[in-house]
Design a protein around this motif. Structure first.
Motif, short mmCIF file in Angstrom:
data_model
loop_
_atom_site.label_atom_id
_atom_site.label_comp_id
_atom_site.label_asym_id
_atom_site.label_seq_id
_atom_site.Cartn_x
_atom_site.Cartn_y
_atom_site.Cartn_z
N ASP A 276 -12.69 -3.58 3.66
CA ASP A 276 -13.89 -4.29 3.22
C ASP A 276 -13.80 -5.74 3.65
OD1 ASP A 276 -12.08 -5.44 1.51
OD2 ASP A 276 -13.26 -5.11 -0.31
N GLU A 277 -14.62 -6.59 3.06
CA GLU A 277 -14.65 -8.00 3.44
C GLU A 277 -13.34 -8.72 3.15
OE1 GLU A 277 -18.79 -6.55 2.71
OE2 GLU A 277 -16.84 -6.39 1.70
N LEU A 278 -12.53 -8.17 2.23
CA LEU A 278 -11.27 -8.81 1.85
C LEU A 278 -10.07 -8.32 2.66
CD1 LEU A 278 -11.62 -8.88 -2.04
CD2 LEU A 278 -12.42 -10.54 -0.35
N GLY A 279 -10.22 -7.21 3.37
CA GLY A 279 -9.11 -6.73 4.18
C GLY A 279 -8.82 -5.26 3.98
N LEU A 280 -7.52 -4.92 4.04
CA LEU A 280 -7.05 -3.53 4.04
C LEU A 280 -6.64 -3.09 2.64
CD1 LEU A 280 -6.26 -1.03 5.78
CD2 LEU A 280 -3.99 -2.08 6.02
N TRP A 281 -7.08 -1.86 2.28
CA TRP A 281 -6.78 -1.31 0.96
C TRP A 281 -6.27 0.12 1.12
CZ3 TRP A 281 -7.91 -4.33 -3.42
CH2 TRP A 281 -8.72 -5.46 -3.20
N VAL A 282 -5.64 0.60 0.07
CA VAL A 282 -5.29 2.02 -0.02
C VAL A 282 -5.58 2.48 -1.44
CG1 VAL A 282 -2.86 1.53 -0.54
CG2 VAL A 282 -3.50 3.76 0.31
N ILE A 283 -6.18 3.66 -1.55
CA ILE A 283 -6.58 4.24 -2.84
C ILE A 283 -5.75 5.50 -3.07
CG2 ILE A 283 -8.53 5.05 -4.24
CD1 ILE A 283 -10.37 3.80 -2.06
N HIS A 284 -5.21 5.65 -4.28
CA HIS A 284 -4.51 6.88 -4.62
C HIS A 284 -4.67 7.14 -6.11
CE1 HIS A 284 -1.33 4.02 -5.91
NE2 HIS A 284 -0.94 5.00 -6.70
N ALA A 285 -4.30 8.35 -6.53
CA ALA A 285 -4.39 8.74 -7.95
C ALA A 285 -3.00 8.75 -8.55
CB ALA A 285 -5.04 10.12 -8.08
N ASP A 286 -2.90 8.31 -9.80
CA ASP A 286 -1.61 8.19 -10.47
C ASP A 286 -1.56 9.18 -11.64
OD1 ASP A 286 0.74 7.52 -11.65
OD2 ASP A 286 0.38 5.37 -11.69
N PRO A 287 -0.69 10.21 -11.59
CA PRO A 287 -0.61 11.17 -12.71
C PRO A 287 -0.12 10.54 -14.00
CG PRO A 287 1.18 11.52 -11.14
CD PRO A 287 0.25 10.52 -10.52
N GLU A 288 0.64 9.46 -13.91
CA GLU A 288 1.12 8.80 -15.12
C GLU A 288 0.04 7.93 -15.76
OE1 GLU A 288 4.62 6.66 -14.17
OE2 GLU A 288 5.76 8.42 -13.53
N TYR A 289 -1.07 7.79 -15.07
CA TYR A 289 -2.19 7.00 -15.60
C TYR A 289 -3.39 7.92 -15.86
CZ TYR A 289 -5.12 2.82 -16.16
OH TYR A 289 -5.96 1.84 -16.66
N GLY A 290 -3.09 9.16 -16.23
CA GLY A 290 -4.14 10.12 -16.55
C GLY A 290 -4.88 10.64 -15.32
N GLY A 291 -4.28 10.49 -14.13
CA GLY A 291 -4.96 10.92 -12.92
C GLY A 291 -6.02 9.96 -12.45
N ASN A 292 -6.12 8.78 -13.05
CA ASN A 292 -7.12 7.79 -12.62
C ASN A 292 -6.72 7.17 -11.29
OD1 ASN A 292 -8.48 8.36 -14.93
ND2 ASN A 292 -8.13 6.40 -15.92
N LEU A 293 -7.70 6.53 -10.66
CA LEU A 293 -7.49 5.95 -9.35
C LEU A 293 -6.80 4.60 -9.45
CD1 LEU A 293 -10.86 6.80 -7.54
CD2 LEU A 293 -8.74 8.10 -7.62
N VAL A 294 -5.98 4.30 -8.46
CA VAL A 294 -5.27 3.05 -8.34
C VAL A 294 -5.58 2.47 -6.96
CG1 VAL A 294 -3.00 1.94 -8.29
CG2 VAL A 294 -3.42 3.83 -9.86
N ILE A 295 -5.90 1.17 -6.91
CA ILE A 295 -6.17 0.53 -5.63
C ILE A 295 -5.10 -0.52 -5.36
CG2 ILE A 295 -8.65 0.96 -5.60
CD1 ILE A 295 -9.12 -1.82 -6.69
N THR A 296 -4.67 -0.58 -4.11
CA THR A 296 -3.60 -1.50 -3.70
C THR A 296 -4.06 -2.29 -2.48
OG1 THR A 296 -1.89 -0.01 -4.51
CG2 THR A 296 -1.21 -1.71 -2.95
N LYS A 297 -3.92 -3.60 -2.56
CA LYS A 297 -4.24 -4.47 -1.43
C LYS A 297 -3.01 -4.59 -0.54
CE LYS A 297 -6.90 -7.54 0.72
NZ LYS A 297 -5.98 -7.83 1.82
N LEU A 298 -3.19 -4.28 0.76
CA LEU A 298 -2.10 -4.34 1.72
C LEU A 298 -2.32 -5.48 2.70
CD1 LEU A 298 -1.59 -0.57 2.68
CD2 LEU A 298 -0.34 -1.90 0.97
#
Length: 405
Positions: A276-298
Motif C-alpha cells: 500500500d502507500e506505506l510499503g510492504l506488508w504480510v498478513i497471516h492468521a494466528d491460532p493463539e489469537y483465536g484465528g484472527n488476522l495479524v498484520i506485519t510491516k516489513l
C-alpha cells in the motif's frame, strides 16, 4: 550292606536247619518257620529302607544343584551391584567436580543483581525502539486516505488455473503486469503492459521468469522489480527474488506465521503479502489469537520486521484482504461463492474503527476471489476470480471525511 546281612541270615538258617534235621524235633520245625517269616519281614523292611535312602539321596542332590544355581545367580548379582556401586561412585565424583566448577563460576549476588538490572534496561530499550518504529511509520508516511466504496468491475481476461494471482508493480512509472497461475508453481509471466496482457498475441512476447523454488498459495506481490512470495514446503519463509535474473536476493522467517491458512475460504494460502502507500506488508492468521488476522510491516529492502499488529478481524469465512494507508480491509464470502463484502477493518493509526464503519459490498457479481491485490497509485484492486482476471475501481477519501459521514 543289605547283601552281607542276607548271607549271614542264610548261614544261620542253614546251621539251624542242619541242627533241626539232626534232632528231628517238630518243635524246631515250627521255630524254623517262624524264623523264615521274620527274615522275610526284615528283608522287606530293608528294601523299603533302601528305597527311601535312594529317594533322600536324589532329593539331596537336587537341593544341592538348586543351591549351586542360587550361588551362581548371587555371584552375578554381586558383580552387578559392585559395578553399579563403582558407577555411582564415579558419578558422585563427577558431580562434586561440577559443583566445585559452578561454585567458582557463579558470580556473587551483587553481580547477578547488576546483570538483572542491565537486562531490564535492555528490554525497556527494545520496547521503546518498537514504539519509535511504530511512530515512525505513522509520522513519516502521513497517509490519511480510507476506502469509501468499491465502484466498478472490469473483466480483463480469462487465463490460467482456477486459483492464481495477477497484479502490476506499484512502483511509480512501472507498467509491467505479472501473472502467477496456480497455488504452487515456479513460473512467472511478465507482460510489458496491461494492453499487452489483454492481446491474444503479445508484442513483444511475454517474458517467462523461472523462480529458484516454488511458491505456496496466492499471496505474492511484486514491488520495485522484486517478487516477494511464500516459499513452498516451508511454514513461514518469505523469499525476495530479483525478476531480472530470477535469483534470491534475501529471505526471512516470519515468527508465529504459517500454522493455519490466512483465509478459511482460501485454504492453500498461509502468508498473504500486500503493498500500500506505506510499503510492504504480510498478513497471516494466528491460532493463539483465536484465528484472527495479524498484520506485519516489513522493510522492503531487508525484509526485517518493523512492527506487528493483532487485529480483531477473523479468518473464518474470509477470502482475502488488502491494505490502504495502513488500514486492513478483510473481504468475506460464503464457501459456495456469493457477493463479496468488507465486514471488518483494522486501522494502525486508530482513526477508523470497524464497529463504526458500514459493511461495504463489491459490485453485484456472485463469485469468489482467490487473490486480491491493491495498487496504491491506480487506486484499483487486481483480483483473480475463478480463472478470470478482474479489476475493481475503488474510491478513497480522507479519514476525517469518512468519520464525519
Amino acid at each position: 550292606m543289605s547283601g552281607r546281612l542276607v548271607l549271614v541270615l542264610l548261614l544261620c538258617l542253614y546251621l539251624t536247619v542242619g541242627s533241626v534235621q539232626g534232632q528231628g524235633s517238630s518243635q524246631d520245625a515250627f521255630i524254623i518257620q517262624y524264623l523264615e517269616r521274620r527274615l522275610s519281614q526284615m528283608e522287606e523292611r530293608l528294601n523299603q529302607c533302601e528305597q527311601k535312602t535312594a529317594g533322600v539321596t536324589q532329593k539331596t542332590y537336587d537341593l544341592s544343584s538348586e543351591i549351586r544355581g542360587y550361588l551362581s545367580t548371587l555371584s552375578v548379582l554381586r558383580s552387578e551391584v559392585r559395578n553399579q556401586v563403582d558407577s555411582v561412585s564415579v558419578r558422585v565424583e563427577r558431580v562434586e567436580r561440577e559443583l566445585e566448577y559452578l561454585e567458582n563460576k557463579i558470580p556473587p549476588q551483587t553481580d547477578i543483581e547488576i546483570e538483572g538490572a542491565l537486562l531490564e534496561q535492555q528490554i525497556q530499550a527494545a520496547e521503546l525502539d518498537q514504539l519509535q518504529k511504530k511512530a515512525k511509520i505513522k509520522v513519516e508516511n502521513d497517509c490519511r486516505m480510507a476506502l469509501s466504496q468499491i465502484k466498478s468491475l472490469k473483466i480483463v481476461k480469462k487465463a490460467g488455473d482456477t486459483y492464481g494471482s495477477w497484479f502490476k508493480d506499484p512502483t511509480k512509472g512501472s507498467a509491467k503486469v505479472y501473472l502467477l497461475s496456480g497455488i504452487r508453481n515456479n513460473t512467472v509471466l511478465e507482460y510489458v503492459s496491461l494492453h499487452s496482457f489483454t492481446e491474444r498475441t503479445t508484442t513483444p512476447p511475454v517474458k517467462v521468469v523461472q523462480l529458484p523454488s516454488d511458491w505456496q498459495g496466492t499471496g505474492q506481490v511484486v514491488y520495485n522489480g522484486f517478487l516477494y512470495y511464500h516459499k513452498a514446503d516451508t511454514p513461514n519463509q518469505i523469499l525476495k527474488v530479483d525478476l531480472l535474473n530470477g535469483t534470491v536476493v534475501d529471505s526471512t522467517l516470519l515468527p508465529g506465521a504459517g500454522r493455519l491458512p490466512v483465509y478459511s475460504l482460501n485454504p492453500n494460502t498461509y502468508l498473504d503479502l500486500a503493498v500500500d502507500e506505506l510499503g510492504l506488508w504480510v498478513i497471516h492468521a494466528d491460532p493463539e489469537y483465536g484465528g484472527n488476522l495479524v498484520i506485519t510491516k516489513l522493510d522492503k529492502a531487508s525484509l526485517a520486521v518493523e512492527y506487528t499488529w493483532d487485529t480483531q478481524c477473523r479468518s473464518r469465512d474470509a477470502e482475502g484482504a488488502f491494505l490502504i494507508c495502513g488500514t486492513l480491509y478483510v473481504v468475506y464470502n460464503t464457501r459456495y461463492g456469493g457477493r463479496s463484502t468488507i465486514q471488518c477493518l483494522y486501522d494502525i493509526h486508530d482513526t477508523i474503527h470497524s464497529e463504526e464503519s458500514p459493511v461495504m459490498f463489491f459490485p453485484k457479481r456472485y463469485t469468489s476471489h482467490s487473490s486480491i491485490h491493491y495498487h496504491p497509485v491506480e487506486k484499483q484492486l487486481y483480483t483473480w476470480d475463478d480463472g478470470y482476471q478482474t479489476i475493481y475501481k475503488v474510491e478513497t477519501r480522507r479519514n476525517d471525511q469518512v468519520i464525519a459521514e
